[in-house]
Design an enzyme around this catalytic site. Structure first.
Site, PDB file in Angstrom:
ATOM      1  N   PHE A 509       0.859  -1.179   0.000  1.00  0.00           N
ATOM      2  CA  PHE A 509       0.000   0.000   0.000  1.00  0.00           C
ATOM      3  C   PHE A 509       0.898   1.232   0.000  1.00  0.00           C
ATOM      4  O   PHE A 509       1.119   1.860   1.053  1.00  0.00           O
ATOM      5  CB  PHE A 509      -0.918   0.005   1.226  1.00  0.00           C
ATOM      6  CG  PHE A 509      -1.910  -1.130   1.257  1.00  0.00           C
ATOM      7  CD1 PHE A 509      -3.148  -1.002   0.635  1.00  0.00           C
ATOM      8  CD2 PHE A 509      -1.610  -2.320   1.897  1.00  0.00           C
ATOM      9  CE1 PHE A 509      -4.071  -2.037   0.668  1.00  0.00           C
ATOM     10  CE2 PHE A 509      -2.513  -3.361   1.927  1.00  0.00           C
ATOM     11  CZ  PHE A 509      -3.753  -3.226   1.310  1.00  0.00           C
ATOM     12  N   PHE A 514       2.724   1.411   4.012  1.00  0.00           N
ATOM     13  CA  PHE A 514       2.972   0.125   4.666  1.00  0.00           C
ATOM     14  C   PHE A 514       2.651  -1.010   3.698  1.00  0.00           C
ATOM     15  O   PHE A 514       2.023  -0.812   2.646  1.00  0.00           O
ATOM     16  CB  PHE A 514       2.143  -0.020   5.945  1.00  0.00           C
ATOM     17  CG  PHE A 514       0.680  -0.296   5.715  1.00  0.00           C
ATOM     18  CD1 PHE A 514       0.198  -1.598   5.647  1.00  0.00           C
ATOM     19  CD2 PHE A 514      -0.222   0.747   5.554  1.00  0.00           C
ATOM     20  CE1 PHE A 514      -1.146  -1.849   5.424  1.00  0.00           C
ATOM     21  CE2 PHE A 514      -1.567   0.506   5.332  1.00  0.00           C
ATOM     22  CZ  PHE A 514      -2.036  -0.799   5.270  1.00  0.00           C
ATOM     23  N   GLU A 516       1.181  -5.142   3.868  1.00  0.00           N
ATOM     24  CA  GLU A 516       0.587  -6.192   4.694  1.00  0.00           C
ATOM     25  C   GLU A 516       1.156  -7.546   4.285  1.00  0.00           C
ATOM     26  O   GLU A 516       1.127  -7.915   3.105  1.00  0.00           O
ATOM     27  CB  GLU A 516      -0.931  -6.223   4.540  1.00  0.00           C
ATOM     28  CG  GLU A 516      -1.571  -7.335   5.382  1.00  0.00           C
ATOM     29  CD  GLU A 516      -3.040  -7.571   5.057  1.00  0.00           C
ATOM     30  OE1 GLU A 516      -3.703  -8.253   5.849  1.00  0.00           O
ATOM     31  OE2 GLU A 516      -3.503  -7.094   4.003  1.00  0.00           O
ATOM     32  N   ILE A 517       1.702  -8.266   5.241  1.00  0.00           N
ATOM     33  CA  ILE A 517       2.159  -9.637   5.004  1.00  0.00           C
ATOM     34  C   ILE A 517       0.988 -10.577   5.265  1.00  0.00           C
ATOM     35  O   ILE A 517       0.427 -10.604   6.363  1.00  0.00           O
ATOM     36  CB  ILE A 517       3.350  -9.988   5.914  1.00  0.00           C
ATOM     37  CG1 ILE A 517       4.561  -9.124   5.543  1.00  0.00           C
ATOM     38  CG2 ILE A 517       3.703 -11.463   5.802  1.00  0.00           C
ATOM     39  CD1 ILE A 517       5.770  -9.354   6.417  1.00  0.00           C
ATOM     40  N   VAL A 518       0.614 -11.340   4.228  1.00  0.00           N
ATOM     41  CA  VAL A 518      -0.581 -12.176   4.306  1.00  0.00           C
ATOM     42  C   VAL A 518      -0.228 -13.603   4.725  1.00  0.00           C
ATOM     43  O   VAL A 518      -0.795 -14.148   5.663  1.00  0.00           O
ATOM     44  CB  VAL A 518      -1.311 -12.183   2.949  1.00  0.00           C
ATOM     45  CG1 VAL A 518      -2.630 -12.949   3.074  1.00  0.00           C
ATOM     46  CG2 VAL A 518      -1.574 -10.762   2.480  1.00  0.00           C
ATOM     47  N   CYS A 520       3.145 -16.456   5.272  1.00  0.00           N
ATOM     48  CA  CYS A 520       4.595 -16.664   5.373  1.00  0.00           C
ATOM     49  C   CYS A 520       4.815 -18.112   5.810  1.00  0.00           C
ATOM     50  O   CYS A 520       4.329 -18.511   6.876  1.00  0.00           O
ATOM     51  CB  CYS A 520       5.223 -15.698   6.375  1.00  0.00           C
ATOM     52  SG  CYS A 520       6.985 -15.959   6.632  1.00  0.00           S
ATOM     53  N   ALA A 521       5.520 -18.876   4.978  1.00  0.00           N
ATOM     54  CA  ALA A 521       5.706 -20.291   5.320  1.00  0.00           C
ATOM     55  C   ALA A 521       6.897 -20.862   4.569  1.00  0.00           C
ATOM     56  O   ALA A 521       7.258 -20.403   3.486  1.00  0.00           O
ATOM     57  CB  ALA A 521       4.451 -21.104   4.994  1.00  0.00           C
ATOM     58  N   VAL A 522       7.510 -21.884   5.182  1.00  0.00           N
ATOM     59  CA  VAL A 522       8.555 -22.694   4.552  1.00  0.00           C
ATOM     60  C   VAL A 522       8.140 -24.142   4.737  1.00  0.00           C
ATOM     61  O   VAL A 522       7.685 -24.533   5.811  1.00  0.00           O
ATOM     62  CB  VAL A 522       9.942 -22.442   5.187  1.00  0.00           C
ATOM     63  CG1 VAL A 522      10.976 -23.405   4.618  1.00  0.00           C
ATOM     64  CG2 VAL A 522      10.381 -21.010   4.971  1.00  0.00           C
ATOM     65  N   VAL A 528      14.155 -24.886   9.912  1.00  0.00           N
ATOM     66  CA  VAL A 528      15.294 -24.864  10.829  1.00  0.00           C
ATOM     67  C   VAL A 528      16.616 -24.805  10.044  1.00  0.00           C
ATOM     68  O   VAL A 528      17.618 -25.390  10.442  1.00  0.00           O
ATOM     69  CB  VAL A 528      15.292 -26.093  11.778  1.00  0.00           C
ATOM     70  CG1 VAL A 528      16.152 -25.809  13.003  1.00  0.00           C
ATOM     71  CG2 VAL A 528      13.890 -26.441  12.232  1.00  0.00           C
ATOM     72  N   LYS A 529      16.604 -24.127   8.904  1.00  0.00           N
ATOM     73  CA  LYS A 529      17.816 -23.942   8.124  1.00  0.00           C
ATOM     74  C   LYS A 529      18.112 -22.464   7.890  1.00  0.00           C
ATOM     75  O   LYS A 529      18.985 -22.127   7.109  1.00  0.00           O
ATOM     76  CB  LYS A 529      17.698 -24.661   6.776  1.00  0.00           C
ATOM     77  CG  LYS A 529      17.587 -26.172   6.875  1.00  0.00           C
ATOM     78  CD  LYS A 529      17.528 -26.809   5.498  1.00  0.00           C
ATOM     79  CE  LYS A 529      17.436 -28.330   5.591  1.00  0.00           C
ATOM     80  NZ  LYS A 529      17.379 -28.960   4.233  1.00  0.00           N
ATOM     81  N   GLY A 530      17.350 -21.586   8.551  1.00  0.00           N
ATOM     82  CA  GLY A 530      17.575 -20.150   8.385  1.00  0.00           C
ATOM     83  C   GLY A 530      16.861 -19.556   7.192  1.00  0.00           C
ATOM     84  O   GLY A 530      17.026 -18.366   6.900  1.00  0.00           O
ATOM     85  N   TYR A 531      16.050 -20.366   6.476  1.00  0.00           N
ATOM     86  CA  TYR A 531      15.388 -19.856   5.288  1.00  0.00           C
ATOM     87  C   TYR A 531      14.357 -18.773   5.640  1.00  0.00           C
ATOM     88  O   TYR A 531      14.201 -17.799   4.904  1.00  0.00           O
ATOM     89  CB  TYR A 531      14.691 -20.993   4.536  1.00  0.00           C
ATOM     90  CG  TYR A 531      15.633 -21.977   3.895  1.00  0.00           C
ATOM     91  CD1 TYR A 531      16.913 -21.597   3.504  1.00  0.00           C
ATOM     92  CD2 TYR A 531      15.259 -23.302   3.672  1.00  0.00           C
ATOM     93  CE1 TYR A 531      17.784 -22.503   2.908  1.00  0.00           C
ATOM     94  CE2 TYR A 531      16.118 -24.216   3.072  1.00  0.00           C
ATOM     95  CZ  TYR A 531      17.371 -23.808   2.703  1.00  0.00           C
ATOM     96  OH  TYR A 531      18.232 -24.699   2.112  1.00  0.00           O
ATOM     97  N   LEU A 552       2.953  -4.676   8.337  1.00  0.00           N
ATOM     98  CA  LEU A 552       1.885  -5.044   9.264  1.00  0.00           C
ATOM     99  C   LEU A 552       1.460  -6.469   8.939  1.00  0.00           C
ATOM    100  O   LEU A 552       1.443  -6.873   7.768  1.00  0.00           O
ATOM    101  CB  LEU A 552       0.675  -4.105   9.124  1.00  0.00           C
ATOM    102  CG  LEU A 552       0.855  -2.660   9.581  1.00  0.00           C
ATOM    103  CD1 LEU A 552      -0.419  -1.865   9.327  1.00  0.00           C
ATOM    104  CD2 LEU A 552       1.227  -2.588  11.058  1.00  0.00           C
ATOM    105  N   GLY A 561       6.236 -15.954  17.713  1.00  0.00           N
ATOM    106  CA  GLY A 561       7.653 -16.107  18.019  1.00  0.00           C
ATOM    107  C   GLY A 561       8.537 -15.823  16.822  1.00  0.00           C
ATOM    108  O   GLY A 561       9.569 -15.151  16.940  1.00  0.00           O
ATOM    109  N   ILE A 583      -6.676  -3.340   5.622  1.00  0.00           N
ATOM    110  CA  ILE A 583      -6.301  -4.736   5.856  1.00  0.00           C
ATOM    111  C   ILE A 583      -7.415  -5.435   6.615  1.00  0.00           C
ATOM    112  O   ILE A 583      -8.177  -4.809   7.359  1.00  0.00           O
ATOM    113  CB  ILE A 583      -4.971  -4.850   6.640  1.00  0.00           C
ATOM    114  CG1 ILE A 583      -5.093  -4.240   8.041  1.00  0.00           C
ATOM    115  CG2 ILE A 583      -3.845  -4.193   5.868  1.00  0.00           C
ATOM    116  CD1 ILE A 583      -3.842  -4.417   8.875  1.00  0.00           C
ATOM    117  N   TYR A 586      -8.245 -10.305  11.456  1.00  0.00           N
ATOM    118  CA  TYR A 586      -8.394 -11.744  11.674  1.00  0.00           C
ATOM    119  C   TYR A 586      -8.711 -12.009  13.140  1.00  0.00           C
ATOM    120  O   TYR A 586      -7.969 -11.588  14.034  1.00  0.00           O
ATOM    121  CB  TYR A 586      -7.117 -12.488  11.280  1.00  0.00           C
ATOM    122  CG  TYR A 586      -6.804 -12.436   9.811  1.00  0.00           C
ATOM    123  CD1 TYR A 586      -7.297 -13.409   8.945  1.00  0.00           C
ATOM    124  CD2 TYR A 586      -6.030 -11.415   9.283  1.00  0.00           C
ATOM    125  CE1 TYR A 586      -7.020 -13.372   7.592  1.00  0.00           C
ATOM    126  CE2 TYR A 586      -5.744 -11.364   7.926  1.00  0.00           C
ATOM    127  CZ  TYR A 586      -6.243 -12.345   7.088  1.00  0.00           C
ATOM    128  OH  TYR A 586      -5.969 -12.291   5.742  1.00  0.00           O
TER     129      TYR A 586
END
Length: 758
Positions: A509, A514, A516-518, A520-522, A528-531, A552, A561, A583, A586
């Protein structure tokens, strides 16, 4: 390989503590009858070779062609194909003699060995060795249930029979001869050791070499699963390619372990990456499981090596085995005499992998015109022109000293690294190294209604949708799909070996300042590899280039965490009026924000911090060397001098300047600090009121132990004595008034000593 018991997914022929090769058709999965079968063959050969010559001729007669006059075409009564139930070979050998007639012709067996009368004992023994190998394969063909394996055994059986008849050496006839692939597994593993561990000290490098030898030894005695078993386990695998390698392995590596008349090769020397890929995953799992089960049987020195170092070694090697861009499998791999050079990579196809000669590095590449290609910022650029403008602060370290220390910490010879990734390495350090080598790539991608669909980008978007759906099971798949393919949303994708393993979906936006992060995943097997940290750092760099300095996101309890580690907090810097209505809110999630600093190169931030720590460490070492310097003693008193200014004592001014021995110069203060701590009997409840007690005796002990490395530490402890006294005693008491008088006297003396400004 298969037998009557059946071996699923290959078989480790090595115990954790030693080697036990398995014989073909032995009826055991891990050499249960293998060692005994191999030993029996060796014993039989030794006994037969030590037998009298007539006994040897009797043995050879049943396998040799008839040499009698006439047109006899008998090739020996053992020339037929193996019957359904073969008789015992020891019974057969005892039941024949040279005077008996051949079972296939009317001539005696003696007529079958007339050509051997003048043959040397050495040649006779060689032929007898082939005979026993034929008998062994004769049994294997009968017992083997797997069709592919049985066919190979029967082919080798006929080959050895032919060698006896022609008195020649067994030569396998194949379109290709070993080696079948270059570089070999052995060379690839050696390249891996050079590539990853050449910088280690010799002792640690020796440990790695032991692990490499152990691994290669495992492969050389590993029992491959049959092609039929592999088809059941991996239906989509290259069945024809695996069957070809399996046949070669039987002929050149496995069977010759026990039929020594056949030429034998090590698996690791004639096979390459293709075979290793087909066995590595299962092999790694079974070896580690077997090591855990047998850990109590291992000697202590082997236990640490196998249970601690071997799993990490295998994990790192696995990455290179299945990576399409690993340089260790290139025939152009170059390693210097010290093994420290990185191999030259030819045909680089990774858009994010930069040439060393380029001064500007590409952070990421996007296939869409709306997403521009950015150049990675240099940390020194925004600071270089301000260096001269910045006012000098008292206590600043001279730049020439900083440059000298920098030259030291960047010199590999001066400070050799002890490991590739130490225990204190940053979370993203491993991921940054992989990106530098081209193992992983980062791309900002998104769907477009104005551009022609790009097949590769659409495949990546589908991959992202799958990753988000698997890792965020509580999020509706339809909602994930809609946002991932929404042209207003973009996704920073993490690509490894051409497939998506993670990403961050976001919407910018610009007018509101700002993003918006919708999502986030690996993917779970790459965590646990820093990715995750490296992904977020790339996203921060990308937004700084687009002049958007706030993130945001709504994080659930599992993600809070992670976002905290990436600099997010519940303290939102963006005014509420800027994001309300823009935004989605949730339910059950926590709104978190992150403010970016445009002066920070986030993808290299941990490297900068590491260098700063090294600088401080080196400066401390240099200062300690100065502090511990021993000065010559005073000789002026021998000449009659009664007293000298304390400042004239060598080293006093230096120590005072570094504030390590500042208060040793005030000798009267040292003798003054003799008051004892407060006793509970004299001051009831004192330690319940005073949380941080301090007394002059404690200060005296701290002074002796050189605790006071700065003025502030000394003055803080002294001030605490005065404060505690006033807190415990009432204002009208003598103690309270004495504390005020002593405090005033203390600061007067401190000013007189020049320790603080007057």
């Amino acid at each position: 390989m298969a037998d009557s018991a059946g071996i699923q997914q290959g078989s480790p022929a090595i115990g954790a503590a030693g080697l036990v090769p398995a014989a073909p058709g032995a009826g055991g999965t891990e050499g249960s009858g293998a060692a005994g079968g191999s030993a029996r063959i060796a014993v039989k050969k030794a006994q037969l070779r030590s037998s009298p010559r007539p006994k040897k001729l009797e043995k050879l007669g049943v396998y040799s062609s008839c040499k009698a006059e006439g047109a006899c075409k008998c090739n020996g009564w053992k020339s037929q194909n193996p019957p359904p139930t073969p008789p015992r070979t020891d019974q057969q050998s005892n039941a024949v003699n040279l005077q008996e007639p051949c079972r296939s012709c009317s001539h005696t067996l003696g007529d079958h060995v007339t050509h051997l009368e003048n043959v040397s004992e050495e040649e006779m023994n060689r032929l007898l060795g082939i005979v026993l190998d034929v008998e062994y394969l004769y049994t294997c063909v009968h017992k083997e249930e797997d069709a592919d394996t049985k066919q190979v055994y029967f082919s080798l059986f006929k080959l050895l029979r032919k060698s006896i008849l022609q008195m020649g050496k067994p030569m396998l006839e194949a379109q290709e001869s070993p080696p079948f692939e270059k570089p070999s597994i052995e060379q690839g593993v050696n390249n891996f050791v050079q590539y990853k561990f050449s910088h280690l000290p010799s002792k640690e490098r020796q440990t790695i070499m032991e692990l490499a030898k152990m691994f290669l030894n495992q492969i050389n005695y590993w029992q491959l699963e049959t092609p039929s078993q592999r088809r059941q386990r991996v239906p989509n695998d290259d069945a024809a390619g695996y069957k070809a390698n399996y046949t070669r392995w039987l002929c050149y590596c496995n069977v010759p372990q026990f039929c020594d008349s056949l030429p034998r090769y090590e698996t690791t020397q004639i096979f390459g990456r293709t075979l290793l890929r087909s066995v590595f995953t299962v092999m790694r799992k079974q070896l580690l499981e077997q090591a855990r089960q047998e850990k109590d049987k291992l000697p202590p020195e082997k236990r640490t090596l196998i249970l601690t170092h071997f799993p990490k070694f295998l994990s790192m090697l696995e990455e290179e085995v299945y990576s399409h861009s690993s340089p260790i499998w290139s025939q152009d791999f170059l390693a210097g005499a010290s093994g420290g050079q990185i191999p030259i990579h030819t045909g680089n196809t990774h858009p994010c992998k930069q040439s060393p000669k380029r001064k500007k590095m590409m952070m990421m590449i996007s296939p869409f015109p709306s997403v521009t290609v950015g150049e990675k910022r240099k940390p020194s650029e925004p600071l270089a022109h301000e260096e001269n403008k910045r006012p000098r602060v008292v206590g600043d370290i001279p730049m020439d000293l900083i440059n000298e220390v920098m030259a030291t910490i960047t010199d590999p010879a001066a400070i050799p690294e002890t490991s590739l990734l130490s225990a204190h390495s940053a979370r993203d350090e491993a991921a940054r190294l992989e990106e530098r080598r081209g193992v992983i790539e980062f791309h900002v991608i998104g769907n477009s209604l104005n551009q022609k669909p790009n097949k590769r980008i659409l495949m990546w978007l589908v991959g992202l949708q799958n990753v988000f759906s698997h890792q965020l099971p509580r999020m509706p798949k339809e909602y994930i799909t809609r946002l991932v393919f929404d042209p207003k949303h973009k996704t920073l994708s993490l690509i490894k070996d051409g497939r998506v393993i993670g990403g961050i979906c976001f919407r910018m936006f610009p007018s509101q300042g700002f993003t918006e992060i919708v999502f986030c995943a690996v993917t779970s097997n790459e965590q646990v590899k820093g990715y995750g940290t490296h992904l977020m750092n790339h996203l921060k760099e990308y937004h700084i280039k687009h002049e958007i300095l706030n993130f945001l996101t709504y994080a659930d309890e599992y993600a809070i965490g992670y976002f905290k580690k990436q600099g997010f907090s519940k303290d939102i810097k963006v005014p509420k009026a800027k994001y309300v209505g823009y935004i989605k809110d949730y339910e059950g999630a926590t709104l978190m924000g992150c403010e970016l600093n445009p002066s920070i190169p986030y993808t290299e931030f941990s490297v900068i911090i590491k260098k700063q720590k090294e600088i401080i460490k080196k400066l401390i070492e240099r200062k300690q060397a100065q502090i511990r310097k021993v000065y010559p003693g005073l000789s002026c008193f021998k000449e009659g001098v009664r007293q000298i200014p304390i400042e004239s004592i060598p080293g006093i001014r230096t120590q005072t300047h570094t504030f390590t021995c500042t208060f040793n110069t005030n000798t009267h203060l040292f003798f003054f600090l003799t008051t004892l701590p407060v006793k509970k009997t004299e001051a009831p409840g004192y330690y319940q009121v005073i949380r941080f007690p301090m007394d002059l005796k404690t200060m005296s002990e701290r002074l002796k132990s050189r605790y006071y490395t700065t003025r502030k530490l000394f003055m803080a402890d002294m001030q605490r004595i005065f404060t505690n006294c006033r807190e415990y005693n009432p204002p009208e008491s003598e103690y309270y008034k004495c504390a005020n008088l002593l405090e005033k006297f203390f600061y007067t003396k401190i000013k007189e000593a020049g320790l603080i400004e007057k």
